[in-house]
Design an enzyme around this catalytic site. Structure first.
Site: not given
Ligand SMILES: Cc1cc2nc3c(=O)[nH]c(=O)nc-3n(C[C@H](O)[C@H](O)[C@H](O)COP(=O)(O)O)c2cc1C
Length: 416
Positions: A192, A303
């Protein structure tokens, strides 16, 4: 906002703040977009870039938002005069709304102590809270704070016959976690760019710019002083108690992956007797595979646009996956929630609940501890107003007529 909404939402207290504070917050931050703007100025630059940045040039994030904005809900009037209630049941448990906190690694970078704030807000509001395996709080501590709403997300720790992964699942079961989520959609590590450019790299070497941006964020620094450095708390038992943050980051880089094979999903299915969910599905045939292995639910997700920016918007994949799964498993969705209107769109397109990631981090970045509850309040109020406007309840939201030109159409699988 119409008067009946105001009266109703005041009764419907989900947040931690008192009524006067909640009105004040609503005036200053009437939508999640206001929280995002405030967060950008309120936390160190690297913290905002970590939370807000996506893969590539943020194209996947933009696509999620564009695709959601393009989904139109067609109202039917004359059916009801009251705002709908939002209570639901997921996997046999009651929740106050079809809205959950998505699992996240490193929320404490955005606001020190974030994991605790998220868990407490979710428990208070009775909405699902998914602790990430690389979050900053142990499963056991989360279970104390959020005993009625705790889910746990697992990445793949496959060394030594999945010793770490299976032990984390054992701990989750012992702590009373209700739902285990296996993340499937991080098969590779991607970059990213905004995160890297702001100094978040492994091995971690904080520079002068980082120190300066921390010094310019006094409330964030105070929270850091109070809560200590972010840690990979769940992993400490496998690292040795005196492991440094840098050693923990290397362990995560070298030993953790997000790509369970279907055989591995089947092995977790055998061990984990409570509801099992796979996260990151974008193709109906992958949904079919998951259902065939006996999972209880799946999360349609890209994600949040953080992996590569060529993936389709998760909302566009949702209807085909919901149709494929039918009532054989619970279909959940995330990726792009910025309002309760987006939650209503997902319910109309077949999801039983929507999860949000960045929206909660924008709330934390803007308001610190008070952020998550304010985000929940906004999402619930906007969801009720949207459903009320189109004449639907949560339970029949999927009967709402929708114009969704971006919906993906998949070829039917060839027989055999
Ligand atoms: C800072 C950050 C860290 C994340 N870490 C993980 C993680 O450790 N495991 C996981 O399954 N998804 C992770 N995600 C994805 C979120 O679970 C989710 O799928 C995603 O944020 C949804 O989209 P949105 O941010 O537009 O709501 C992460 C997202 C963000 C923003």
């Amino acid at each position: 906002m119409d008067d009946s909404v105001k009266t109703d939402s005041a009764k419907y207290s989900l947040g931690a703040a008192g009524p006067a504070e909640r009105i004040g917050l609503r005036r200053r931050y009437p939508t999640i977009a206001y929280l995002r703007r405030r967060a950008r100025r309120h936390v160190p630059r690297f913290a905002f870039e970590y939370l807000d940045g996506g893969a590539g040039a943020d194209g996947g994030i933009a696509r999620n938002w564009r695709a959601l904005d393009a989904v139109e809900l067609i109202p039917r009037y004359g059916r009801t005069t009251a705002l709908p209630a939002t209570a639901i049941e997921l996997f046999g448990r009651p929740y106050a709304a079809p809205i959950g906190i998505a699992p996240m690694g490193g929320p404490a970078i955005v606001w020190p102590g974030a994991d605790r704030c998220l868990a407490q807000a979710a428990q208070l509001a009775r909405i699902p809270y998914a602790l990430g395996s690389v979050g900053g709080m142990t499963i056991e501590a989360a279970a104390k704070l959020a005993p009625d709403v705790l889910w746990f997300q697992l990445y793949r720790f496959a060394d030594h016959g999945h010793a770490v992964g299976f032990d984390l699942a054992r701990r989750a079961e012992a702590a009373g976690v209700q739902v285990l989520m296996l993340t499937l959609d991080v098969p590779v590590r991607t970059t990213r760019p905004r995160e890297v450019a702001s100094g978040i790299t492994t091995p971690f070497r904080p520079g002068l710019a980082m120190a300066l941006s921390m010094a310019l964020s006094p409330r964030w620094l105070r929270a850091l002083w109070k809560n200590g450095n972010p840690r990979f708390s769940n992993l400490l038992p496998y690292l040795g108690a005196d492991a440094t943050l840098a050693q923990a980051a290397l362990f995560v880089r070298d030993r953790m992956r997000g790509a369970f094979t279907w055989d591995e999903v089947a092995r977790y299915r055998e061990r984990w007797k409570r509801p099992l969910v796979v996260k990151g599905i974008l193709h109906p045939q992958d949904a079919e595979k998951a259902v065939a292995l006996g999972v209880d639910g799946l999360v349609v997700s890209n994600h949040g646009g953080r992996q590569i920016d060529a993936l389709p918007a998760a909302i566009d994949a949702l209807p085909a996956i919901a149709a494929q799964v039918g009532t054989r498993a619970t279909v959940l969705w995330d990726s792009g929630v910025r309002s309760g209107v987006d939650v209503a769109r997902a319910l109309a397109l077949g999801a039983s609940a929507a999860f949000a990631g960045k929206a909660f981090l924008w709330g934390l970045g803007a308001l610190g501890e008070d952020g998550p509850s304010h985000v929940i309040d906004l999402l619930v109020e906007e969801l009720r107003a949207t459903l009320g406007q189109v004449g639907a309840e949560v339970a029949d939201a999927r009967t709402v007529e929708v114009r969704h030109e971006g919906a993906l159409r998949f070829e039917a699988p060839s027989p055999g």
